[in-house]
Structures are given as structure tokens and as C-alpha cells.
Design a protein around this motif. Structure first.
Motif, PDB file in Angstrom:
ATOM      1  N   THR A 220       0.834  -1.203   0.000  1.00 44.20           N
ATOM      2  CA  THR A 220       0.000   0.000   0.000  1.00 44.20           C
ATOM      3  C   THR A 220       0.873   1.260   0.000  1.00 44.20           C
ATOM      4  O   THR A 220       2.034   1.235   0.400  1.00 44.20           O
ATOM      5  N   SER A 221       0.304   2.363  -0.462  1.00 41.89           N
ATOM      6  CA  SER A 221       0.955   3.673  -0.455  1.00 41.89           C
ATOM      7  C   SER A 221       0.062   4.660   0.288  1.00 41.89           C
ATOM      8  O   SER A 221      -1.166   4.576   0.214  1.00 41.89           O
TER       9      SER A 221
ATOM     10  N   THR B 198       5.597   4.725   0.713  1.00 43.13           N
ATOM     11  CA  THR B 198       5.269   3.355   0.341  1.00 43.13           C
ATOM     12  C   THR B 198       6.368   2.431   0.823  1.00 43.13           C
ATOM     13  O   THR B 198       7.230   2.803   1.610  1.00 43.13           O
TER      14      THR B 198
ATOM     15  N   THR C  96      -4.745  -6.014  -5.211  1.00 43.08           N
ATOM     16  CA  THR C  96      -3.361  -5.588  -5.386  1.00 43.08           C
ATOM     17  C   THR C  96      -3.276  -4.083  -5.637  1.00 43.08           C
ATOM     18  O   THR C  96      -4.286  -3.388  -5.628  1.00 43.08           O
ATOM     19  N   THR C  97      -2.056  -3.618  -5.851  1.00 44.04           N
ATOM     20  CA  THR C  97      -1.789  -2.187  -6.011  1.00 44.04           C
ATOM     21  C   THR C  97      -1.322  -1.887  -7.434  1.00 44.04           C
ATOM     22  O   THR C  97      -0.880  -2.795  -8.147  1.00 44.04           O
TER      23      THR C  97
ATOM     24  N   GLU D 138      -8.156  -3.457  -7.577  1.00 42.66           N
ATOM     25  CA  GLU D 138      -6.997  -2.587  -7.390  1.00 42.66           C
ATOM     26  C   GLU D 138      -7.278  -1.535  -6.313  1.00 42.66           C
ATOM     27  O   GLU D 138      -8.308  -0.870  -6.334  1.00 42.66           O
TER      28      GLU D 138
ATOM     29  N   GLU E 276      -5.006   1.379  -3.466  1.00 43.27           N
ATOM     30  CA  GLU E 276      -3.734   2.080  -3.294  1.00 43.27           C
ATOM     31  C   GLU E 276      -3.393   2.261  -1.819  1.00 43.27           C
ATOM     32  O   GLU E 276      -2.310   1.888  -1.384  1.00 43.27           O
TER      33      GLU E 276
END
Length: 256
Positions: free
Chosen positions: A10-11, A21, A47-48, A64, A66
């Protein structure tokens, strides 16, 4: 089986062009996902944007996200609509997210203005309490800039704890077979297993894959899979880890 896999890292946004990140590529998660797909299982893969992902497959559905908050929202939405036989939580989730950002000058001005309005601050206890209170207020400052100016010599970031995603997985899906992951750096095998077991117990995992960053390079990826009875099995590559996880999850699912 209906499988949910989280992978990548993650960011957390600082502003519209910067973020905090980690270095997770999602390669291990990709390998695990492909191993489950090869056995004909349904895979929801969270996922990212920067992470690698499994090859296209009719049994694969991608989600998706973030940030950690987006991950939490996406998972809760998934849990509303389906039950997962197993959750493989391999994503590297940020422990902290940005609460506020301030230049050095802004921070000093805000703190000085706050402290000079109270005559009782000559007392150490009162001063300490007021400092904590002031930091709390300053940290809640609304971020106005879409891009923080680079002219400041120091940029102060206020970070706050993110929710622990792994802690809520069994709460939301009590019958799932949960595989957690723990990455440490430069520890003994004994400590790696000990920490992995504590993560397993704390979060009601069925398995935990404990690994050491110093044991990950090139094709080598040493991982120790710990089960709820304290038994361990060691794998030496991402593919071996993936095959071991698939085997153990399938066995537990058949024996339920």
C-alpha cells in the motif's frame, strides 16, 4: 475453493504527487495466485497499481487499491458479497498514514502562537500537557496544497496509525483458512519462528509465512510456514512457498 489474495504494497499520500510506500513488488503473491489458479480454484486478487499480478485467467478477478483505507473498504465490500474458503494476506500494509504535513516555519509559528497564550506553562507538567494538546491540534490541520512547495528546508509529516487489516479478517470471515505473513530483517531462525507464532495466535491465523529480508535475493526466498500447532516447514524459493501454501490450505479445507 474460493480464494482471496492480497499482494503488493500500500501507499499513503503526502500530497497529489508524493506518497510513502514500501518496496513490495507483489512477486510472491503473484506466484501464490498462479499456483491456486493452476489447481482450478477461483481467485479474487487484491493488489496495487505498481505490483506485478498473475497472468490472465478465467478464474481470476482483480481488485486494485492504493491506500490502506482503500484496502479495508475493498475487503469489507468483498465480504458483504461472498464467503472465502481461504484468505492469503501477503500484502505489505503500511503501518502509518499521513495525517498532516507542515513546513518547519508553519509548525514553529503555530506552536509558538499556541504556547504564548497560556501563562501557566512555566510548570513542566502543564507545559508537557499543552505540547501534546498543541501537536494534536496542529496534526489535524487541513492540507490545502495539492503539491507541497519544495522551498522549505524541513518538511514535517504527522503520521497516524493505520487499522490492522489482518486483525479483522477472521472477525469478518470466521470460517476462512487464514494465511498471514511476517517479514523481519537479520534475525535468527528461532526469533523468526517465535514472532511468526505470536502473529498467528494474535490474529487467529491458521498459518503464518515468516521470512527474513536478508534471505530473499534473486531466485532464493527462504520462508518458514508455521501452523496453528506450532509445526513448521521450510521452503527455499517463491515457487516452493506457493506450492507449500496451496498444499496446506487444500489439506485443511478437505479435512474441515
Amino acid at each position: 475453493m474460493n480464494i482471496l489474495i492480497t499482494a503488493g504494497g500500500t501507499s499513503e499520500k503526502i500530497d497529489n504527487v508524493r506518497s510513502i510506500t514500501n518496496h513490495s513488488t507483489g512477486r510472491l503473491g503473484k506466484t501464490i495466485g498462479e499456483a491456486f489458479l493452476a489447481q482450478g480454484h477461483l481467485v479474487t486478487y487484491v493488489t496495487t497499481p505498481q505490483a506485478v499480478r498473475p497472468s490472465s485467467d478465467s478464474n481470476l478477478r482483480l481488485v486494485e487499491i492504493e491506500t490502506t483505507n482503500e484496502l479495508e473498504s475493498a475487503l469489507l465490500d468483498e465480504f458483504k458479497h461472498q464467503t472465502f474458503d481461504s484468505i492469503i494476506h501477503s500484502m505489505a500494509v503500511s503501518d502509518f498514514t499521513t495525517e498532516a504535513t507542515l513546513s518547519e516555519d508553519d509548525f514553529i509559528e503555530k506552536l509558538a502562537a499556541k504556547l504564548t497564550t497560556d501563562d501557566s506553562l512555566s510548570d513542566l507538567a502543564n507545559l508537557t500537557e499543552e505540547l501534546y494538546h498543541s501537536l494534536d491540534e496542529i496534526s489535524k490541520s487541513i492540507q490545502q496544497e495539492k503539491k507541497i512547495p519544495s522551498k522549505t528546508d524541513r518538511l514535517l509529516l504527522f503520521l497516524k496509525k493505520n487499522p490492522k487489516i489482518i486483525a479483522m479478517l477472521k472477525q469478518e470471515q470466521p470460517h476462512t483458512i487464514l494465511v498471514g505473513f511476517k517479514l523481519l530483517v537479520g534475525v535468527s531462525t528461532e526469533e523468526l519462528i517465535q514472532v511468526g507464532q505470536s502473529i498467528l495466535v494474535k490474529n487467529s491465523c491458521d498459518f503464518v509465512l515468516a521470512n527474513d529480508l536478508e534471505e530473499i535475493r534473486g531466485n532464493q526466498h527462504k520462508g518458514i510456514l508455521i501452523d496453528s500447532d506450532g509445526q513448521t516447514e521450510t521452503a527455499q524459493t517463491k515457487n516452493e512457498i506457493a506450492q507449500l501454501i496451496v498444499k496446506k490450505v487444500e489439506e485443511k479445507w478437505r479435512n474441515q
